[in-house]
Design a protein around this motif. Structure first.
Motif, PDB file in Angstrom:
ATOM      1  N   GLN A 203       0.837  -1.206   0.000  1.00 46.44           N
ATOM      2  CA  GLN A 203       0.000   0.000   0.000  1.00 46.44           C
ATOM      3  C   GLN A 203       0.872   1.255   0.000  1.00 46.44           C
ATOM      4  OE1 GLN A 203      -2.817  -0.321   3.174  1.00 46.44           O
ATOM      5  NE2 GLN A 203      -3.959   1.502   2.560  1.00 46.44           N
TER       6      GLN A 203
ATOM      7  N   ARG B  57      -0.743  -1.627  -6.709  1.00 43.88           N
ATOM      8  CA  ARG B  57      -1.825  -2.608  -6.822  1.00 43.88           C
ATOM      9  C   ARG B  57      -1.297  -3.965  -7.273  1.00 43.88           C
ATOM     10  NH1 ARG B  57      -6.314   0.952  -8.224  1.00 43.88           N
ATOM     11  NH2 ARG B  57      -7.091   1.545  -6.181  1.00 43.88           N
TER      12      ARG B  57
ATOM     13  N   LEU C 214       0.068  -5.553  -4.359  1.00 49.26           N
ATOM     14  CA  LEU C 214      -0.995  -6.066  -3.489  1.00 49.26           C
ATOM     15  C   LEU C 214      -1.517  -7.394  -4.016  1.00 49.26           C
ATOM     16  CD1 LEU C 214      -3.045  -2.804  -2.807  1.00 49.26           C
ATOM     17  CD2 LEU C 214      -2.128  -4.290  -1.044  1.00 49.26           C
ATOM     18  N   TRP C 215      -1.696  -7.442  -5.337  1.00 48.92           N
ATOM     19  CA  TRP C 215      -2.226  -8.648  -5.993  1.00 48.92           C
ATOM     20  C   TRP C 215      -1.251  -9.816  -5.814  1.00 48.92           C
ATOM     21  CZ3 TRP C 215      -6.640 -10.269  -8.041  1.00 48.92           C
ATOM     22  CH2 TRP C 215      -6.623 -11.350  -8.939  1.00 48.92           C
ATOM     23  N   GLU C 216      -0.009  -9.529  -6.113  1.00 52.76           N
ATOM     24  CA  GLU C 216       1.017 -10.571  -6.060  1.00 52.76           C
ATOM     25  C   GLU C 216       1.215 -11.084  -4.632  1.00 52.76           C
ATOM     26  OE1 GLU C 216       4.738 -11.784  -8.520  1.00 52.76           O
ATOM     27  OE2 GLU C 216       2.787 -11.048  -9.066  1.00 52.76           O
TER      28      GLU C 216
ATOM     29  N   ALA D  50      -0.801 -11.079  -2.215  1.00 47.05           N
ATOM     30  CA  ALA D  50      -1.989 -11.638  -1.551  1.00 47.05           C
ATOM     31  C   ALA D  50      -2.053 -13.152  -1.657  1.00 47.05           C
ATOM     32  CB  ALA D  50      -3.260 -11.032  -2.148  1.00 47.05           C
TER      33      ALA D  50
ATOM     34  N   GLU E  38       0.634 -15.116 -13.736  1.00 46.26           N
ATOM     35  CA  GLU E  38      -0.112 -14.181 -14.584  1.00 46.26           C
ATOM     36  C   GLU E  38       0.156 -12.746 -14.152  1.00 46.26           C
ATOM     37  OE1 GLU E  38      -4.204 -15.113 -14.121  1.00 46.26           O
ATOM     38  OE2 GLU E  38      -3.975 -17.144 -14.909  1.00 46.26           O
TER      39      GLU E  38
ATOM     40  N   PRO F 292      -4.130  -8.190 -12.902  1.00 47.26           N
ATOM     41  CA  PRO F 292      -5.206  -7.562 -13.687  1.00 47.26           C
ATOM     42  C   PRO F 292      -5.610  -6.196 -13.123  1.00 47.26           C
ATOM     43  CG  PRO F 292      -6.098  -9.201 -12.208  1.00 47.26           C
ATOM     44  CD  PRO F 292      -4.631  -9.199 -11.974  1.00 47.26           C
ATOM     45  N   LEU F 293      -4.981  -5.795 -12.025  1.00 50.42           N
ATOM     46  CA  LEU F 293      -5.411  -4.551 -11.360  1.00 50.42           C
ATOM     47  C   LEU F 293      -4.704  -3.346 -11.981  1.00 50.42           C
ATOM     48  CD1 LEU F 293      -5.252  -5.721  -7.624  1.00 50.42           C
ATOM     49  CD2 LEU F 293      -7.173  -5.863  -9.204  1.00 50.42           C
TER      50      LEU F 293
ATOM     51  N   MET G  94      -2.894   2.719  -9.110  1.00 52.05           N
ATOM     52  CA  MET G  94      -3.710   3.675  -8.328  1.00 52.05           C
ATOM     53  C   MET G  94      -3.693   5.048  -8.990  1.00 52.05           C
ATOM     54  SD  MET G  94      -2.820   2.961  -4.353  1.00 52.05           S
ATOM     55  CE  MET G  94      -3.270   1.451  -3.521  1.00 52.05           C
TER      56      MET G  94
ATOM     57  N   GLU H  78      -6.019   7.967  -5.082  1.00 51.66           N
ATOM     58  CA  GLU H  78      -5.893   6.694  -4.366  1.00 51.66           C
ATOM     59  C   GLU H  78      -4.519   6.566  -3.716  1.00 51.66           C
ATOM     60  OE1 GLU H  78      -8.985   3.891  -6.923  1.00 51.66           O
ATOM     61  OE2 GLU H  78      -6.958   4.241  -7.683  1.00 51.66           O
TER      62      GLU H  78
END
Lengths: 1038, 494
Positions: A859, A871, A874-876, A878, A893, A896-897, A900, A904
C-alpha cells in the motif's frame, strides 16, 4: 460545646484520595474541621498517605493539626485503620505500604499479618467501619473468631493501642452492632472510641459519594440499589453533634482525646535528609563540592575570565549551599550529569538552577549567570520554606530512561522514585464519569467530548449551555443533578499517574519518608505525593525532563558527524545572520519553542537580531505576558524607543534589557527587593504565593505584605498598582530569565541545524515523532519547501528510521509505516543484508511476512522498486505462500489490477504513513476551488481585502488567554495560512471547526507588519470526499 | 422465478422515519455499554442526510457538523423485529418457500406458485410493492431466474425490476452496482477497495480462481453473488406452529354453559395437536368478542405445563365465572403457548406444588376478584426506601434481589395502608404527643430519629424520611414518619 462535655476528635476521616471512597479533598476536610471547631483531624485514606501532605499544609494554615493515618487493606480483604503516633510509626506505615504495594499489581495492596506485626510500633489501630476487619468478623457470626481477631490485634499493637470504633449514623438497627461491640469491649477490656467515619465534609457531598460508589461498582444510580448510602450522615460532625449522638457512652468520646494526646508525630518532623554523595577520604560534602566547583570554574572561565566577581559569587553560593546542607545534593546532580555526558547523552540544566554559578561551574547548566546578571536568589535563598530543584533536560525516549534507571540503581533499594502526578477530574472526564453514573445517553457524552476537546477553554459558554449543545435539554430531569455532580467532582483526584520527570532522592531510604508504589510503566516506582507536596515538605528532587528537541539535536549531530560534517555544538556563533533571517521570516516549523502559531505570528514583528532577542521571544509568547498585556508594549517600544518607560526610575537597571517591560521572574524579585526592601527569600516567597496553584488567601497575604512595605517607602499609589498588576499577571506562568536563556540556546541550535544541516535535521525530526507542534505531514511539506527531496519507504533502500541519502535527499524508514511491525522490519533488513532481493517472490519467500505487513508495504509503494506498482504488489503478495512444490496457478499471470490514481495513492499514503511525499491533497483539488487563495499568495493581496482560504486543518487552538477566540491553521500545497475566529463565530460553527478535517474560511485579510491572518467571517466544511478515509492529524487545542 | 424484497434503510423504516427526513440511526441503545469507552457510529443514513455529506460510520458529532438538522436516533430492536415479522408475514402470503438471511431482505421462491404466471411478473412485482406501500413501507422488488440475480435486480429496482434470461443489457447494468450491495465482510471489502475493486463488474472481471486463491472461500462466494447465475437452495424460513382455535358465531352466546362446551371442543383439539408434537400448554391467550363491539382479552399462566383438557377448562371456567358482559359473545379465540413438558421435579417424591392446577385455579380466582396485576408475590425492591416493593406473578421465578439488612430484624410491623396522617407535638425536636384522626395519643417515650433518603438524582422520585418509634401511654408502639414536612403513622409494632 458545653464546658464539661467530653471532647471529641474524629479519628477516621477519609478524603477523595481514598479514590472513590471519599468525596472531599483533604483541604476541604480540614477547612470543615476548622469550621466545626476541631483542633485535630485524622485522615485515614485507603492504603496510602496520598492526601496527608495537602491536609498538613492546609491544617497548618488554619492553625489546626492534621494527624496522619491510613486504612490498611489486610490479606483477608478486611480494612484496618491505623493512626500514626510517632515518627517510627510513620516510617513503619510507609515501609509497610511500600512492601505491600510493590508486591502487588498496580492499584492493589494486601498487607500480611507478618508485615503488620513487624511494623506495628508507633501505630494505633481502630476496628474500622462496615468494611473493617471487626465488622467482617461480626458479620460471619462466629464470636470466637471475633475475639481471636481482637486478641491478635492486641498482641500486634499492644492492647493500649487498639480501639473499638463505634458509629451512629442515624440508622435503625445500628445499635445492635454497637451493642455487640460494647460487649466485646467489656469482655476484652478494650476502650471504645466514637467516630462518624466521615466520607465527606458536609451533607451536600453525599451525592458525589453515591456517584463514586456507582463508579466503584461499575454501575449507575438507577441500578445501584443497596450499594448507595441510606442517608447523608457520613459527613464530618462536630463535637456537639457527636455528644448528642453518644450521650449514653461519653467515655467513647473522651477516649478520642486520649488517642490524640498519644500522637507525637506530624509531617513537619518528617525526618527527611538531603541526599549525600560518596566523597573521597579526607573530604566532607562541603569541601568536595568546593573542590569540584573550582576545578570546573577554571574550565568554564578560562584564562582571566575567572574574575574576582565570579569568585565572589562562587564563594557566596558555596557558603549558602553549605549552610543549608545542600552540598550532597549538588554533588549527586553533578555526578549524574557527568555520568550522562560520559555515556554520550546530551544533557542541559534549565530552570532557576541556571542562575547559579556553582551549577555552571559543575557543568550542570550552560548559561553563564554572572555575565548575564542572573539573580541567584531566584534559585536559592536563606529562609525559604521550600527548596528548589534542579531540572535537567535530556533527549526524550530511551536515553532519558537510561538516566532514570541509573538513578534507581544508584539509590537502590528504595532511595529514588518518581513524584506522582495527581490526575484530576476535568471537563471531559468529569462529564464522562458523571454522565455514566446518571445514565445519560451515550451520544450526549460523546458529543460533549467532541465539542469540548482537551485544553479548550470554554470561556464563552456556561456549563449548562455546553451540556445543552451536547444534546441534554434544559428540562431534562437529570440536568440539575448532573450540574451539581460535575461542579463537585471537578478538580478532585481521579487517579495517580507519574510526573513526567520529577524524581525525589533520599540516601537513607525514601520508603521511610513516603510510601512507594509501582507505576504503570515497567521498572518505575512512584511516591504517593506529587511534586508540590514534596516541595512543601522540603523533599528535594531532580527533574529529568525529556525534550524531543534534545533527541533531535543529538541525532542530527551524530548523523552530521557520520556524514563528515561535524556540528560545533557548543561553539557555533550565536550571531549567524542566516539563522536570524529564518526567524524573521517566521520560517520556524520544526524548531524548538518558536514554531507555534503564536510565536510565528510574533517573529516578523519582533525581528530578532541577536541572541537576547531570541531569549525575549521565547519568554514573551507565554500566557503570563500575554494576559499581562506585555507583548504589545514591548513590541511597540522596540519599534519606537521613545515609548520606553520604567514604572519607577529605580527599576531602570532591572528592566533596561526588556525595554521597561517586566518579563522575567528575576525582574519581579528584583523589583520587590528594590521597591519594598524585600530580602531575596521574601521576594521568592512572594513569587511562589502568586503562582497559580496557591490559595487566594496566601496570595492576599503576600500582596498585603508588599503593599505595606511599599507604603512604608511612600511609593505612589499608581506605581504600586502597576507593580501589583504586573506581579499578579506574569507570576502565573512567567519564565525565569535563566530558563528562557537555556531554552533560547536550544531554539538557536535547532534553527542552526535547520539552516545548515537541513537533511539531518528533518530526518531526526521525523524519527523523533511524536513531538513538537506539527505532524509528520507538515514537516515533510516544509522540508520540500526548503528544497529537500523526500523519498518514500522502499524495501530495497529504506532503513528502520529515516535516513539521509544526500545533502538534499531523505529516505523514509520502515518505522514511518503504521501497522508494520518492528520485528518484521528487523527481519527484512537482516535478509536484505544477506543478499539483495531478486524480485518480489524472492522477498516474500525469504521474509515470511504476515498478510498485514505485506499489505502495508504494498500500500505504501515500498515494493515499487521490485518492478511493481502498488496494486500489482498487493495482488502478487496476496497469494499465500506455498511451502510445497505446487505452484499457484495464477501467480505467473500479470496483475489484472490497474495502477492507483493520484487520489488513491494519496489516500494510501495517509492510511499507512500519515503523510505523502507526493502531491499535497489540496494540489489535487486546486482546480475545483474557485476564488480560494493559496497560502503563499495571501501576501499579494491588500490589507482588509475579502477572500477565502481553504486547506487541511493542522491546528485548532483556543488558548485560555484568548477570551474564547480561536486560531486555525490551514495547510495547502504552498504553505500554511492562519485564521482568527472570533468567539461568537466559533460557538456557532463549533462542530464544523472541531469535526471537519478540511475547511474553507471566508473572511477579511489582515496584513500587518509581515503577519498575515484572515479574520474569519464564515466557515464551511470542505468536502474532500475522495480523501475521507485519509487519516489526517492536526494539533488541536494542545 | 425468484423474487427478492428489499427494504431500503431498514432501520429507519423500522423507526417509521419519513423518507424525506434528515435522519440517521446510531449503533447501540441510549445507555447500553455506558461503561465502555467506545464511540457510537451511524449505521444507517437517510438519503437527504447523505446528500449533506453524512455517511455510515460517522459519529453523531461529525454528522451534526455536516447536517445540523439531522436527527440521530437509536436503534429500536423491537420495532425492527416487528418490521421483519411484517416482511415475513407478507412473504407467507405469496409462497411457503422463502428465505431471509438479513433483516429487511427476503428471497421468495415463486416457481411452484401456480397462480403466478408469466408474463405477469412485473404486474405481480408492482402488486407486492403496492401491498407494502399501503402499510407505509417502501420496498424494492427484484425478480429473476436465480435468487442472486433477483437480489441484484432488487438493487437496481425503482421499485420493481424483472430480469429474464434474454435481457443481457439489463444484466450489464448490474455491473455498475457497488460492491456494498452484496454486504461483503468488512475486511474483504477493505482489501477489494485497496485493489481498486468497487463495483460488481470490476470484481467479475477478475478470474474466479485468482480471487479464490487470494481471498479464500469468502472471496469466491462474493464473486458468485456478483455473477448472479449460481443456482442455490434457499435457507427456508419455517414459521412457528400456532396452536390456535377461533370461531365467529352466527348467534351470540349469553350463558356460560354453551361457551364452556365450545371451549372444551377447542381445548380437546388443541391438546391433541400438542400431544402430536410432544408439547404442553404453559399459557392460554383467551379472547372474547361481544355483539356491541367490545372485547375481553385474558392471558392465563398455567402453574405446571399440561395438556390435560380438564385442567385447562377449569382454569378458563374459574376466570369466566367472575366475568359479566353487557352483550352476547360473538367471537371466541383461544391460543396456547406451547412448551416442552417439564422434565424437572424439585422434590424426590413430590412436586413443588401439590396440586398445580388447583393452585393456578385459585390464583385465577384471586386475580378475578382483585383485578389484573393486583395478585402476586410481593418483593422488596433493592432500595433503602422502606416498603418499596413490586408485585411479580406467583408463577414467575422470583428475582434474587438483595434485601436491606434491616428488613428482617426487629418486631413485626403491622402497616397501616394507607398510613394515618398525624399532627405531632414536639419538644426539643422530639415528639411528645400526637393526634391522628379522632385519636389523641400521649407519648411516654420515643426512639429516633433515623434518617433515610434516596433517589436524589431525579426530583420527581426523590424521597427523604425522618423515622421515629413512639411509645404511647396505653402501651402501644408505633412507627411515626415525617416526609416532606408532613407526619404520618405508618404502622404499629407487635
Amino acid at each position: 460545646m458545653a464546658k464539661d462535655s467530653p471532647p471529641f476528635h474524629e479519628l477516621h476521616a477519609r478524603s477523595a484520595f481514598s479514590f472513590l471512597r471519599g468525596a472531599a479533598s483533604p483541604e476541604v476536610m480540614m477547612r470543615q474541621a476548622s469550621k466545626l471547631g476541631m483542633s485535630h483531624l485524622v485522615i485515614t485514606d485507603r492504603d496510602g498517605v496520598y492526601g496527608s501532605a495537602r491536609a498538613h499544609h492546609e491544617a497548618r494554615a488554619l492553625g489546626i493539626r492534621a494527624v496522619v493515618g491510613a486504612e490498611l487493606t489486610l490479606e483477608c480483604g478486611g480494612v484496618l485503620p491505623v493512626i500514626v503516633r510517632t515518627r517510627e510509626g510513620y516510617q513503619n506505615l510507609c515501609r509497610m505500604l511500600t512492601q505491600a504495594k510493590l508486591a502487588a499489581a498496580k492499584g492493589q495492596s494486601r498487607i500480611t499479618w507478618d508485615n503488620l506485626t513487624t511494623h506495628a510500633r508507633g501505630l494505633s489501630a481502630l476496628s474500622g467501619d462496615h468494611e473493617g476487619v471487626l465488622h467482617r468478623a461480626l458479620d460471619m457470626g462466629d464470636k470466637q473468631k471475633v475475639v481471636t481477631l481482637m486478641q491478635r490485634l492486641c498482641q500486634t499493637f499492644g492492647s493500649e493501642h487498639v480501639f473499638l470504633e463505634i458509629h451512629r449514623r442515624r440508622l435503625r438497627h445500628e445499635d445492635i452492632r454497637l451493642s455487640a461491640i460494647r460487649d466485646l469491649a467489656e469482655h476484652l477490656s478494650l476502650p471504645l472510641v466514637a467516630s462518624n467515619a466521615p466520607l465527606y465534609a458536609a451533607q451536600e457531598q453525599r451525592i458525589l459519594q453515591d456517584a463514586f460508589t456507582c463508579l466503584r461498582h461499575h454501575t449507575y444510580l438507577d441500578a445501584a440499589g443497596l450499594h448507595l448510602a441510606p442517608n447523608a450522615e457520613a459527613c464530618l460532625k462536630s463535637a456537639d453533634q457527636m455528644q448528642s449522638l453518644f450521650a449514653d457512652i461519653p467515655q467513647a468520646l473522651a477516649e478520642t482525646a486520649r488517642v490524640i494526646e498519644s500522637v507525637e508525630f506530624g509531617l513537619e518532623n518528617l525526618g527527611y535528609e538531603f541526599p549525600s554523595h560518596d566523597v573521597p577520604a579526607g573530604h566532607d560534602q562541603d569541601s568536595f563540592l568546593r573542590e569540584r566547583t573550582f576545578i570546573g570554574a577554571r574550565e568554564r572561565y578560562p584564562g582571566n575570565q575567572l574574575t574576582p566577581k565570579v569568585r565572589a559569587q562562587l564563594e557566596k553560593e558555596l557558603a549558602l549551599i553549605s549552610k543549608l546542607g545542600f552540598s550532597g545534593y549538588f554533588l549527586v546532580v553533578w555526578d549524574i550529569v557527568r555520568w550522562t555526558k560520559e555515556n554520550g547523552i546530551l544533557v542541559q540544566g534549565r530552570g532557576s538552577a541556571a542562575n547559579s554559578a556553582v551549577c555552571y561551574s559543575l557543568n550542570i547548566t550552560n548559561v553563564e549567570p554572572v555575565g548575564n546578571s542572573l539573580l541567584f536568589e531566584r534559585f536559592l535563598a536563606e529562609g525559604r520554606e521550600s527548596w528548589p530543584d534542579i531540572d535537567l533536560d535530556l533527549p526524550s525516549g530511551d536515553q532519558r530512561e537510561r538516566v532514570i534507571q541509573e538513578m534507581y540503581r544508584r539509590f537502590a533499594p528504595y532511595g529514588a522514585a518518581m513524584t506522582a502526578n495527581v490526575i484530576t477530574y476535568r471537563g471531559r472526564s468529569a462529564m464522562r464519569e458523571m454522565g455514566k453514573v446518571l445514565n445519560l445517553p451515550q451520544d450526549v457524552i460523546e458529543r460533549f467530548t467532541d465539542l469540548y476537546a482537551n485544553g479548550d477553554f470554554p470561556h464563552t459558554l456556561k456549563l449548562e449551555e455546553q451540556v445543552k449543545q451536547a444534546g441534554l435539554p434544559n428540562e431534562h430531569p437529570r440536568l440539575r443533578p448532573f450540574l451539581s455532580l460535575y461542579s463537585m467532582v471537578y478538580g478532585l483526584p481521579r487517579h495517580l499517574g507519574q510526573h513526567s520527570g520529577g524524581m525525589v532522592l533520599c540516601t537513607k531510604g525514601l520508603d521511610g519518608i513516603v510510601p512507594l508504589e509501582p507505576a504503570s510503566m515497567p521498572g518505575r516506582v512512584v511516591v504517593q505525593w506529587d511534586k508540590d507536596d514534596c516541595e512543601d515538605l522540603g523533599i528535594i528532587k531532580v527533574d529529568f525532563l525529556g525534550l524531543g528537541m534534545m533527541a533531535v539535536i543529538e541525532e542530527a549531530v551524530h548523523t552530521s558527524e557520520r556524514r563528515g560534517h561535524p556540528v560545533p555544538l557548543h561553539t557555533f556563533p550565536c550571531n549567524d545572520p542566516a539563522c536570524y533571517d529564518l526567524m524573521q521570516k517566521a520560517d520556524t516549523i520544526g524548531v524548538f519553542q518558536i514554531e507555534s502559531r503564536a510565536q510565528m505570528a510574533t517573529l516578523p514583528r519582533m525581528k530578532p537580531e541577536n541572541f537576547y532577542d531570541l531569549v525575549v521571544e521565547v519568554a514573551i509568547i507565554r500566557p503570563g505576558p500575554i494576559v499581562g498585556k506585555m507583548v504589545h508594549p514591548y513590541l511597540s517600544r522596540r519599534k519606537d524607543p521613545s515609548k520606553i518607560e520604567y514604572i519607577d526610575p529605580e527599576f531602570e537597571p532591572i528592566l533596561k534589557r526588556t525595554l521597561g517591560v517586566p518579563l522575567f521572574q528575576e525582574q519581579m524579585l528584583k523589583m520587590a527587593m528594590v521597591i519594598a526592601d524585600f530580602s531575596g527569600s521574601e521576594a521568592e516567597e512572594l513569587r511562589r504565593a502568586m503562582s497559580f496553584h496557591r490559595s487566594e488567601e496566601r496570595m492576599d497575604k503576600a500582596m498585603a505584605k508588599l503593599t505595606a512595605a511599599m507604603n512604608r517607602k511612600n511609593v505612589k499609589e499608581e506605581v504600586q498598582q502597576r507593580i501589583k498588576d504586573s506581579i499578579k499577571s506574569f507570576a502565573l506562568y512567567g519564565f525565569p530569565e535563566s530558563h528562557a536563556i537555556s531554552f533560547a540556546q536550544l531554539a538557536f541550535t535547532s534553527v542552526w541545524l535547520k539552516v545548515h544541516r537541513p537533511a539531518e535535521f528533518y530526518a531526526a525530526l521525523l524519527n523523533c515523532q511524536p513531538m513538537g507542534f506539527y505532524s509528520c505531514a507538515t514537516l515533510v511539506r516544509d522540508a520540500k519547501q526548503h528544497g529537500l527531496r523526500i523519498l518514500p519507504v522502499c524495501v530495497c533502500q529504506s532503513d528502520e528510521t529515516c535516513t539521509v541519502v544526500e545533502d538534499k535527499i531523505l529516505r523514509l524508514g520502515f518505522r514511518q509505516l503504521r501497522g508494520f511491525s518492528s520485528a518484521a522490519a528487523q527481519h527484512l533488513l537482516h535478509q536484505r543484508a544477506v543478499r539483495p532481493w531478486q524480485d518480489l517472490t524472492d522477498l516474500l519467500s525469504r521474509c515470511q511476512l504476515s498478510q498485514r505487513d505485506k499489505r502495508v508495504l504494498a500500500q505504501a509503494g515500498a515494493f515499487n522498486a521490485l518492478g511493481h506498482h502498488r496494486r500489482s504488489a498487493l495482488w502478487e503478495s496476496a497469494v499465500p505462500l506455498h511451502q510445497d512444490l505446487v505452484e499457484s496457478a495464477t501467480t505467473s499471470e500479470a496483475s489484472p489490477l490497474s495502477a492507483m490514481s493520484d487520489y488513491e495513492r494519496l489516500a494510501a499514503d495517509y492510511a499507512v504513513t500519515g503523510l505523502t511525499v507526493g502531491k499535497h491533497p489540496m494540489a489535487l483539488i486546486r482546480d475545483q476551488l474557485r476564488r480560494v487563495v493559496k497560502a503563499s499568495e495571501l501576501s499579494l493581496h491588500k490589507n482588509r481585502s475579502r477572500l477565502a482560504i481553504a486547506g487541511m486543518v493542522i491546528c485548532r487552538q483556543r488558548p485560555g488567554t484568548a477570551n474564547g477566540h480561536c486560531f486555525i491553521s490551514l495547510e495547502d500545497e504552498s504553505g500554511i495560512s492562519n485564521a482568527f475566529v472570533p468567539s461568537r463565530l466559533f460557538e456557532s460553527s463549533r462542530l464544523v471547526i472541531t469535526q471537519e478535517k478540511f475547511l474553507k474560511i471566508h473572511g477579511e485579510l489582515q496584513h500587518q507588519e509581515g503577519v498575515i491572518t484572515v479574520l474569519a467571517h464564515r466557515i464551511t466544511s470542505l468536502r474532500y470526499d475522495q480523501l475521507k478515509q485519509a487519516r489526517l492529524e492536526s494539533h488541536d487545542f494542545r | 422465478m425468484y423474487a427478492v424484497w428489499r427494504l431500503p434503510q431498514f432501520m429507519l423504516q423500522a423507526l417509521k422515519v419519513p423518507a424525506k427526513a434528515r435522519a440517521a440511526v446510531l449503533d447501540g441503545t441510549p445507555c447500553q455499554d455506558s461503561h465502555k469507552n467506545e464511540d457510537h457510529v451511524l449505521l444507517c443514513v437517510s438519503q437527504p442526510a447523505e446528500e449533506q455529506g453524512v455517511h455510515v460510520g460517522m459519529r453523531s458529532s461529525q454528522a451534526l457538523a455536516r447536517c445540523p438538522q439531522i436527527a440521530c436516533l437509536y436503534r429500536d430492536e423491537a420495532a425492527e423485529k416487528e418490521l421483519q415479522e411484517l416482511l415475513l408475514q407478507g412473504a407467507e402470503t405469496w409462497t411457503a418457500d422463502f428465505e431471509s438471511t438479513h433483516p429487511g431482505l427476503c428471497v421468495l421462491d415463486l416457481r411452484r406458485v401456480h397462480r403466478l404466471q408469466q408474463p405477469g411478473w412485473l404486474e405481480h412485482g408492482r402488486h407486492m410493492h403496492q401491498d407494502f406501500r399501503e402499510r407505509g413501507l417502501e420496498i424494492c422488488v427484484g425478480m429473476a431466474k436465480t435468487p442472486d440475480m433477483a437480489l441484484l435486480a432488487s438493487h437496481a429496482a425503482f421499485p420493481v425490476k424483472v430480469i429474464h434470461d434474454s435481457m443481457t443489457d439489463e444484466k450489464v447494468a448490474f455491473l455498475e452496482l457497488p460492491l456494498s450491495v452484496l454486504s461483503p465482510p468488512v475486511e474483504l471489502q477493505q482489501t477489494l477497495s485497496l485493489w481498486g475493486i468497487h463495483t460488481l463488474g470490476e470484481l467479475k472481471a477478475l478470474r474466479r480462481q485468482a480471487v479464490g486463491e487470494r481471498l479464500g472461500p469468502a472471496g469466491l462466494a462474493l464473486w458468485d453473488l456478483a455473477d448472479g447465475s449460481r443456482e442455490r437452495l434457499l435457507e427456508l424460513v419455517r414459521p412457528p406452529v400456532h396452536y390456535r382455535q377461533e370461531i365467529e358465531l352466527e348467534n351470540g352466546i349469553e350463558t356460560l354453559e354453551p361457551l364452556m362446551h365450545l371451549l372444551r371442543d377447542f381445548c380437546q383439539r388443541l391438546c391433541t395437536q400438542l400431544s402430536h408434537a410432544w408439547k404442553a400448554a404453559s399459557f392460554l391467550h383467551f379472547k372474547l368478542g361481544f355483539d356491541d363491539g367490545a372485547s375481553h382479552t385474558k392471558d392465563l399462566r398455567i402453574a405446571e405445563p399440561t395438556r390435560d383438557v380438564e385442567v385447562l377448562l377449569r382454569i378458563l371456567e374459574t376466570h369466566l365465572e367472575s366475568l359479566s358482559a353487557s352483550a352476547p359473545v360473538m367471537r371466541v379465540s383461544l391460543e396456547i403457548m406451547a412448551v416442552n413438558p417439564s422434565a424437572a421435579q424439585d422434590l424426590l417424591f413430590d412436586r413443588g406444588l401439590r396440586d398445580p392446577a388447583k393452585f393456578a385455579e385459585t390464583l385465577s380466582a384471586l386475580e378475578a376478584l382483585l383485578g389484573h396485576d393486583h395478585a402476586g408475590r410481593g418483593q422488596l425492591l433493592p432500595t433503602h426506601q422502606p416498603d418499596a416493593f413490586s408485585v411479580s406473578p406467583f408463577l414467575e421465578k422470583p428475582s434474587s434481589t438483595e434485601q436491606p439488612a434491616d428488613s428482617t430484624r426487629g418486631l413485626p410491623l403491622l402497616r397501616f395502608r394507607p398510613s394515618w396522617t398525624a399532627d405531632v407535638k414536639l419538644q426539643d425536636a422530639r415528639p411528645i404527643g400526637l393526634r391522628s384522626g379522632a385519636r389523641d395519643l400521649q407519648l411516654s417515650d420515643c426512639r429516633g430519629p433515623w434518617f433515610l433518603s434516596g433517589h436524589w438524582w431525579d426530583a420527581r422520585q426523590a424521597w427523604s424520611q425522618e423515622v421515629w418509634d413512639v411509645y404511647t401511654q396505653d402501651g402501644g408502639l408505633y412507627r411515626l414518619v415525617r416526609e416532606k414536612g408532613a407526619w404520618k403513622l405508618e404502622g404499629r409494632y407487635g
